[in-house]
Write a protein that holds these residues in place. Structure first.
Motif, PDB file in Angstrom:
ATOM      1  N   ALA A 142      -1.409  18.572 -44.256  1.00 50.14           N
ATOM      2  CA  ALA A 142      -1.832  19.808 -43.577  1.00 50.14           C
ATOM      3  C   ALA A 142      -2.053  20.916 -44.612  1.00 50.14           C
ATOM      4  CB  ALA A 142      -0.798  20.243 -42.545  1.00 50.14           C
ATOM      5  N   THR A 143      -1.174  20.962 -45.619  1.00 47.24           N
ATOM      6  CA  THR A 143      -1.320  21.975 -46.667  1.00 47.24           C
ATOM      7  C   THR A 143      -2.571  21.708 -47.502  1.00 47.24           C
ATOM      8  OG1 THR A 143       1.069  22.301 -46.738  1.00 47.24           O
ATOM      9  CG2 THR A 143      -0.183  23.042 -48.662  1.00 47.24           C
ATOM     10  N   TRP A 172      -5.203  20.117 -46.606  1.00 50.49           N
ATOM     11  CA  TRP A 172      -6.376  20.426 -45.789  1.00 50.49           C
ATOM     12  C   TRP A 172      -6.646  21.932 -45.785  1.00 50.49           C
ATOM     13  CZ3 TRP A 172      -6.480  23.539 -41.390  1.00 50.49           C
ATOM     14  CH2 TRP A 172      -7.753  23.680 -40.811  1.00 50.49           C
ATOM     15  N   GLY A 173      -5.600  22.726 -45.539  1.00 50.06           N
ATOM     16  CA  GLY A 173      -5.758  24.182 -45.470  1.00 50.06           C
ATOM     17  C   GLY A 173      -6.259  24.756 -46.790  1.00 50.06           C
ATOM     18  N   LEU A 174      -5.670  24.297 -47.889  1.00 51.93           N
ATOM     19  CA  LEU A 174      -6.100  24.792 -49.204  1.00 51.93           C
ATOM     20  C   LEU A 174      -7.549  24.382 -49.480  1.00 51.93           C
ATOM     21  CD1 LEU A 174      -2.961  23.905 -51.410  1.00 51.93           C
ATOM     22  CD2 LEU A 174      -3.604  26.170 -50.552  1.00 51.93           C
ATOM     23  N   LEU A 223       4.344  26.172 -51.311  1.00 50.76           N
ATOM     24  CA  LEU A 223       3.379  27.181 -51.766  1.00 50.76           C
ATOM     25  C   LEU A 223       3.892  27.899 -53.011  1.00 50.76           C
ATOM     26  CD1 LEU A 223       2.001  28.736 -48.442  1.00 50.76           C
ATOM     27  CD2 LEU A 223       0.974  26.979 -49.887  1.00 50.76           C
ATOM     28  N   PHE A 260      -2.769  31.683 -47.471  1.00 54.56           N
ATOM     29  CA  PHE A 260      -2.405  31.753 -48.896  1.00 54.56           C
ATOM     30  C   PHE A 260      -3.657  31.659 -49.768  1.00 54.56           C
ATOM     31  CE2 PHE A 260      -0.870  29.380 -52.728  1.00 54.56           C
ATOM     32  CZ  PHE A 260       0.039  30.320 -53.205  1.00 54.56           C
ATOM     33  N   ALA A 261      -4.497  30.668 -49.473  1.00 53.02           N
ATOM     34  CA  ALA A 261      -5.664  30.438 -50.308  1.00 53.02           C
ATOM     35  C   ALA A 261      -6.753  31.484 -50.088  1.00 53.02           C
ATOM     36  CB  ALA A 261      -6.225  29.033 -50.062  1.00 53.02           C
ATOM     37  N   ARG A 262      -6.834  32.055 -48.872  1.00 50.81           N
ATOM     38  CA  ARG A 262      -7.838  33.092 -48.608  1.00 50.81           C
ATOM     39  C   ARG A 262      -7.324  34.468 -49.002  1.00 50.81           C
ATOM     40  NH1 ARG A 262     -12.689  32.030 -48.260  1.00 50.81           N
ATOM     41  NH2 ARG A 262     -12.819  34.216 -47.730  1.00 50.81           N
ATOM     42  N   ARG A 294       5.092  33.134 -47.567  1.00 46.30           N
ATOM     43  CA  ARG A 294       4.985  32.053 -48.541  1.00 46.30           C
ATOM     44  C   ARG A 294       6.132  31.052 -48.411  1.00 46.30           C
ATOM     45  NH1 ARG A 294       5.994  32.915 -54.768  1.00 46.30           N
ATOM     46  NH2 ARG A 294       8.089  32.582 -53.908  1.00 46.30           N
ATOM     47  N   LYS A 320      -0.343  28.462 -43.133  1.00 37.80           N
ATOM     48  CA  LYS A 320       0.139  29.092 -44.363  1.00 37.80           C
ATOM     49  C   LYS A 320      -0.821  28.823 -45.516  1.00 37.80           C
ATOM     50  CE  LYS A 320       4.410  28.494 -45.714  1.00 37.80           C
ATOM     51  NZ  LYS A 320       5.784  27.966 -45.919  1.00 37.80           N
ATOM     52  N   ALA A 321      -1.277  27.569 -45.622  1.00 36.84           N
ATOM     53  CA  ALA A 321      -2.175  27.208 -46.724  1.00 36.84           C
ATOM     54  C   ALA A 321      -3.498  27.973 -46.620  1.00 36.84           C
ATOM     55  CB  ALA A 321      -2.427  25.697 -46.722  1.00 36.84           C
ATOM     56  N   LEU A 322      -4.015  28.092 -45.404  1.00 37.38           N
ATOM     57  CA  LEU A 322      -5.278  28.820 -45.211  1.00 37.38           C
ATOM     58  C   LEU A 322      -5.120  30.287 -45.622  1.00 37.38           C
ATOM     59  CD1 LEU A 322      -6.381  27.462 -41.705  1.00 37.38           C
ATOM     60  CD2 LEU A 322      -7.657  27.151 -43.842  1.00 37.38           C
ATOM     61  N   LEU A 376      -5.976  30.398 -58.042  1.00 38.39           N
ATOM     62  CA  LEU A 376      -6.128  29.296 -57.097  1.00 38.39           C
ATOM     63  C   LEU A 376      -7.606  28.910 -56.923  1.00 38.39           C
ATOM     64  CD1 LEU A 376      -3.934  27.852 -55.474  1.00 38.39           C
ATOM     65  CD2 LEU A 376      -4.357  29.440 -53.591  1.00 38.39           C
ATOM     66  N   PHE A 386     -10.162  22.932 -35.450  1.00 37.43           N
ATOM     67  CA  PHE A 386     -10.437  24.137 -36.246  1.00 37.43           C
ATOM     68  C   PHE A 386     -11.948  24.365 -36.384  1.00 37.43           C
ATOM     69  CE2 PHE A 386     -11.270  25.977 -40.451  1.00 37.43           C
ATOM     70  CZ  PHE A 386     -10.502  27.118 -40.406  1.00 37.43           C
ATOM     71  N   LEU A 402     -14.753  31.039 -41.765  1.00 36.76           N
ATOM     72  CA  LEU A 402     -13.387  31.334 -42.192  1.00 36.76           C
ATOM     73  C   LEU A 402     -13.335  32.633 -42.997  1.00 36.76           C
ATOM     74  CD1 LEU A 402     -10.431  30.544 -42.441  1.00 36.76           C
ATOM     75  CD2 LEU A 402     -11.042  28.978 -44.291  1.00 36.76           C
ATOM     76  N   SER A 434       2.133  24.679 -41.526  1.00 31.08           N
ATOM     77  CA  SER A 434       1.793  24.395 -42.924  1.00 31.08           C
ATOM     78  C   SER A 434       0.311  24.665 -43.182  1.00 31.08           C
ATOM     79  CB  SER A 434       2.085  22.927 -43.271  1.00 31.08           C
ATOM     80  OG  SER A 434       3.439  22.630 -43.065  1.00 31.08           O
ATOM     81  N   ALA A 435      -0.520  24.230 -42.246  1.00 34.59           N
ATOM     82  CA  ALA A 435      -1.963  24.430 -42.409  1.00 34.59           C
ATOM     83  C   ALA A 435      -2.301  25.919 -42.393  1.00 34.59           C
ATOM     84  CB  ALA A 435      -2.718  23.705 -41.292  1.00 34.59           C
ATOM     85  N   ARG A 492      -9.903  23.551 -47.407  1.00 32.02           N
ATOM     86  CA  ARG A 492     -10.856  24.209 -46.505  1.00 32.02           C
ATOM     87  C   ARG A 492     -11.075  25.659 -46.937  1.00 32.02           C
ATOM     88  NH1 ARG A 492     -14.030  26.277 -44.136  1.00 32.02           N
ATOM     89  NH2 ARG A 492     -14.922  25.967 -42.068  1.00 32.02           N
ATOM     90  N   ALA A 493      -9.983  26.332 -47.316  1.00 32.83           N
ATOM     91  CA  ALA A 493     -10.092  27.745 -47.663  1.00 32.83           C
ATOM     92  C   ALA A 493     -10.749  27.951 -49.021  1.00 32.83           C
ATOM     93  CB  ALA A 493      -8.710  28.394 -47.641  1.00 32.83           C
ATOM     94  N   LEU A 494     -10.538  27.007 -49.941  1.00 30.67           N
ATOM     95  CA  LEU A 494     -11.090  27.148 -51.298  1.00 30.67           C
ATOM     96  C   LEU A 494     -12.429  26.431 -51.427  1.00 30.67           C
ATOM     97  CD1 LEU A 494      -7.779  26.384 -53.249  1.00 30.67           C
ATOM     98  CD2 LEU A 494      -8.826  28.640 -52.924  1.00 30.67           C
TER      99      LEU A 494
END
Lengths: 350, 216
Positions: free
Chosen positions: B79-80, B82-84, B42, A100-102, A335, A96-98, B56, A59, A70, A93-94, B86-88
């Motif tokens: 993975a979740t 990490w994504g959260l 989520l 969701f959080a952005r 989600r 979705k999390a990215l 969040l 990434f 990002l 999962s990654a 990284r994004a936050l």
């Protein structure tokens, strides 16, 4: 509009950034193929573990290579199936999390749909070719052989394999002959110096009047040839094969290419569509590319071949398919969405 | 000073849950314990934040159970996280599931204790911890043992906690809160020093294919 693509359906971890013009800014692929070579094929749990190890680094590399952050991303495209469920879940999962959080939209992408549109992408930093509907799409890989009609907003399946996929047949035959894994590139190289017409090998058709493919009979015929010729599966040097063996591999490849061509020919004669888009890992095969190109010239059919760099699993094609779908349908309610190992082309995400 | 708010994810243990700890208040959401935990993760996180009246982006730290536990669950959680993270742009701390279970059984009456999880193939994976400091400290590396009667043989007379309860014989410590809440509380007491943890998963055993080739 900047689109982030994430692909982890099999053994390649890939992250890409593209513009909605289809211009590829970066398309980074980390493969765990070397680990699977020990086992002669992809081991699902090994693949899933490698995805998690490789994803963060892949990434960051993709963002850096594209020269973006990002925060610049306005759409995420993520492969949700079909594929190995444990592998899919890492990237999905990654992603979705990215998203969701952005707070950015996400489109769940069918991996095969990614392949289907990949011949329209160009690897050299140019925008994609314009997509004109309808076209015939032929996806040929280690897991699939699918011939479909792609209309604007609809994918209509025409034929698929009933058993082995062509790439799988390449892998199994190569492994059994001591040529290592993956089998496609090495057999392609051997076949180039052989006589593909020397040993006529059978390619069966399911006897039910459908256009479906079947490659397991061909594989079995090859294994029988190996037995007859005392091929033990012990590691061999592909450059030191006997004339007979070189011709045998060339004939095997010819049989696969011929089966694919026949079906394309039949469907073209029936439906008369003027564009054929070839894709998937086996779309890197030299003989398949040359044969379909020559056929297209003869018939006045535009045959689109994917850039070789885009034949293997990659996230640029996922981002591109997400972009096309987003323009038509908007985002996915993601989600509570999940990845799925089975997702036939033409069916909506569950 | 900004109130700390710690999001803790546990999709590794057989009782997956998420917790948002805001100051001293914990908002828990349990997740289905089947293969569908990932679909609800989520939504669970969203619910915690909405109950706490936070967005969040106000999350100050993320903690995640890195395994051992369900192979897929471990990866979905990491993975979740990490994504959260990284994004936050929020630090992520990955913690052994066994350590989090030990934290869930923390009590002044138990200065040392063992934590155990199912490791498949009629084995458990367990680890002993010193609980006298603000965070559980491993006394030895995690190890696998036969599941039958493991408590008497293996845990050296230590009290033990497991998810589910009584995994290695009767008498395990009763856990009153989800493992994710214990994890959040532990991280609140003492976050890990230095740069945030890697996203390396902790697996109870090699893949079946690797085991067949003789991996330990």
């Amino acid at each position: 509009m900047l689109i982030l693509g994430i692909e982890t359906s099999c053994d390649e971890t890939s992250v890409a950034l593209i513009e909605d013009s289809g211009r590829i800014l970066s398309n980074v692929i980390a493969s765990s193929a070397e680990a699977h070579a020990l086992y002669g094929g992809v081991v699902p749990e090994v693949a899933a573990r490698a995805h998690l190890e490789n994803l963060p680094g892949t990434f960051e590399q993709a963002l850096k290579a594209a020269g973006v952050t990002l925060g610049d991303v306005s759409l995420v495209g993520a492969t949700a199936g079909p594929g190995l469920i444990g592998a899919l879940l890492v990237g999905f999962s990654a992603a979705k999390a990215l998203a969701f959080a952005r707070g950015v939209p996400l489109v769940t992408v069918n991996h095969l749909e990614g392949h289907l549109f990949s011949p329209y992408l160009r690897a050299g930093g140019d925008p994609a070719r314009p997509v004109r509907y309808p076209f015939h799409g032929l996806v040929v890989s280690g897991g699939h052989a699918e011939l479909v009609r792609v209309e604007d907003g609809r994918i209509v399946p025409i034929a698929r394999t009933r058993d082995d996929a062509p790439g799988e047949a390449f892998d199994k035959v190569a492994r059994r002959a001591g040529l290592g894994y993956p089998g496609g590139p090495v057999i392609d190289r051997i076949a180039a110096r052989g006589d593909g017409a020397r040993f006529p090998l059978p390619v069966g058709r399911p006897g039910d009047g459908t256009d479906d493919f079947s490659f397991s009979g061909l594989k079995t015929a090859m294994l029988r040839e190996f037995e007859k010729r005392g091929v033990t599966g012990e590691k061999v040097d592909p450059d030191a094969l006997s004339r007979d063996h070189v011709d045998l591999f060339a004939s095997f490849q010819r049989a696969i290419v011929t089966a694919l061509l026949e079906r394309v020919e039949t469907v073209h004669a029936r439906e008369g569509i003027r564009t054929l888009a070839l894709s998937g890992g086996v779309a890197a095969n030299s003989e398949l590319r040359a044969t379909l190109s020559a056929w297209g010239e003869e018939r006045g059919v535009e045959v689109l071949l994917p850039d070789r760099a885009l034949t293997s699993d990659n996230a640029a094609m996922i981002a591109w398919a997400a972009s096309l779908r987003f323009r038509r349908e908007g985002p996915t309610a993601f989600r509570d969405a999940n990845a799925r190992s089975r997702w036939p082309l033409g069916q909506p995400a569950a | 000073m900004r109130t700390i708010s710690i999001l803790a994810l546990d999709t590794a243990s057989p009782s997956p849950a998420v917790t948002l700890l805001v100051g001293e208040t914990a908002f828990d959401e349990s997740l289905p314990s089947d293969r569908h935990a990932s679909e609800h993760l989520l939504a669970g996180i969203e619910s915690c934040f909405s109950r706490a009246g936070l967005s969040l982006s106000e999350c100050t730290r993320i903690a995640v159970c890195a395994g051992p536990g369900s192979f897929t669950g471990v990866r979905v959680g990491l993975a979740t996280a990490w994504g959260l993270g990284r994004a936050l742009d929020c630090p992520v701390e990955s913690v052994s599931t066994l350590e989090a279970i030990a934290e869930a059984a923390r009590s002044p009456a138990r200065p040392r204790l063992a934590a155990a999880l199912d490791a498949g193939r009629e084995e458990i994976v367990w680890q002993a911890f010193d609980m006298t400091g603000p965070r559980a400290i491993p006394l030895a590396p995690a190890a696998r043992a036969s599941a039958s009667g493991a408590a008497e043989r293996a845990f050296d007379g230590l009290p033990y906690a497991s998810v589910p309860a009584d995994l290695a014989g009767p008498g395990s410590v009763l856990l009153e809160a989800p493992v994710s809440r214990a994890l959040a509380l532990a991280v609140a007491r003492r976050p890990a020093d230095g740069p945030t943890a890697s996203f390396a998963a902790i697996y109870s055993r090699p893949s079946a294919a690797e085991e067949k080739r003789g991996a330990p």
